[in-house]
Design a protein around this motif. Structure first.
Motif, short mmCIF file in Angstrom:
data_model
loop_
_atom_site.label_atom_id
_atom_site.label_comp_id
_atom_site.label_asym_id
_atom_site.label_seq_id
_atom_site.Cartn_x
_atom_site.Cartn_y
_atom_site.Cartn_z
N LEU A 1 44.30 49.21 38.51
CA LEU A 1 44.55 49.86 37.23
C LEU A 1 43.54 50.41 36.17
N PRO A 2 43.82 51.16 35.34
CA PRO A 2 42.78 51.59 34.50
C PRO A 2 41.84 50.99 33.59
N LEU A 3 41.19 49.82 34.35
CA LEU A 3 40.51 48.91 33.62
C LEU A 3 38.77 48.91 33.86
N PRO A 4 38.15 48.41 33.28
CA PRO A 4 36.59 48.67 33.73
C PRO A 4 36.46 47.52 34.83
N LEU A 5 36.14 48.38 36.05
CA LEU A 5 36.02 47.16 37.16
C LEU A 5 34.92 46.63 37.24
N ALA A 6 33.94 47.20 36.61
CA ALA A 6 32.70 46.32 36.44
C ALA A 6 32.68 45.06 35.76
N LEU A 7 33.56 44.89 34.56
CA LEU A 7 33.74 43.79 34.21
C LEU A 7 34.80 42.80 35.05
N ALA A 8 35.52 43.12 35.78
CA ALA A 8 35.91 42.27 36.59
C ALA A 8 35.35 41.57 37.72
N THR A 9 34.29 42.78 38.36
CA THR A 9 33.29 42.39 39.39
C THR A 9 32.14 41.33 38.73
N TRP A 10 31.81 41.57 37.54
CA TRP A 10 30.91 40.49 37.03
C TRP A 10 31.62 39.22 36.81
N THR A 11 32.59 39.21 36.41
CA THR A 11 33.40 37.81 36.32
C THR A 11 33.56 37.17 37.58
N ALA A 12 34.01 37.77 38.58
CA ALA A 12 34.12 37.41 39.93
C ALA A 12 32.96 36.89 40.61
N GLY A 13 31.85 37.65 40.32
CA GLY A 13 30.60 36.95 40.66
C GLY A 13 30.13 35.86 40.02
N SER A 14 30.34 35.76 38.91
CA SER A 14 29.84 34.54 37.96
C SER A 14 30.64 33.41 38.64
N PHE A 15 31.64 33.62 38.83
CA PHE A 15 32.59 32.50 39.37
C PHE A 15 32.59 31.96 40.67
N GLU A 16 31.70 33.06 41.39
CA GLU A 16 31.37 32.91 42.84
C GLU A 16 32.83 32.93 43.62
N VAL A 17 33.31 34.05 43.41
CA VAL A 17 34.54 34.34 44.39
C VAL A 17 34.10 34.57 45.71
N PRO A 18 34.73 34.07 46.75
CA PRO A 18 34.20 34.34 48.03
C PRO A 18 34.08 35.73 48.45
N LEU A 19 32.70 36.33 49.02
CA LEU A 19 32.62 37.54 49.07
C LEU A 19 33.60 38.38 49.98
N HIS A 20 34.03 37.75 50.95
CA HIS A 20 34.99 38.57 52.16
C HIS A 20 36.38 38.80 51.25
N LEU A 21 36.78 37.97 50.37
CA LEU A 21 37.93 38.15 49.62
C LEU A 21 37.41 39.19 48.36
N PHE A 22 36.31 39.15 47.97
CA PHE A 22 35.98 40.08 47.07
C PHE A 22 35.69 41.72 47.48
N ALA A 23 35.44 41.73 48.70
CA ALA A 23 35.19 43.13 49.45
C ALA A 23 36.65 43.50 49.67
N LEU A 24 37.55 42.80 50.05
CA LEU A 24 38.88 43.05 50.40
C LEU A 24 39.57 43.67 49.10
N ALA A 25 39.47 42.94 48.00
CA ALA A 25 39.88 43.40 46.73
C ALA A 25 39.38 44.76 46.20
N GLY A 26 38.02 44.98 46.32
CA GLY A 26 37.40 45.93 45.91
C GLY A 26 37.88 47.08 46.88
#
Length: 90
Positions: free
Chosen positions: A43-68
């Motif tokens: 979506l046309p949302l700031p990706l940085a905000l979503a990735t920072w939030t995911a990192g702060s809540f320690e979303v598993p890296l493999h899921l984060f990379a797949l989502a990215g």
């Protein structure tokens, strides 16, 4: 950036308050955080905000990379549209 937020005192205080007010959020982010990153990538949302939030809540890296990687189709569309508009201008 997101994971680093937990190392500073203000970041820890923020997560403590967030956990007290909304105890379901850390578990929700752990289970569904990658979906939020994928939606922000598409979506046309700031990706940085979503990735920072995911990192702060320690979303598993493999899921984060797949989502990215959901960002790739969006970028491909933008590149195709911009190259098509350049061809028509000449």
């Amino acid at each position: 950036v997101g994971r680093g937020m937990r190392t500073c005192s203000r970041g820890r205080a923020l997560f403590r308050v967030l956990g007290e007010k909304h105890p379901e959020v850390p578990d929700l982010m752990a289970r569904k955080g990658a979906i939020g990153v994928a939606l922000a990538a598409l979506l046309p949302l700031p990706l940085a905000l979503a990735t920072w939030t995911a990192g702060s809540f320690e979303v598993p890296l493999h899921l984060f990379a797949l989502a990215g990687m959901c960002r790739m189709p969006k970028i491909a569309v933008f590149v195709a549209l911009s190259s098509a508009s350049v061809k028509h201008k000449v």
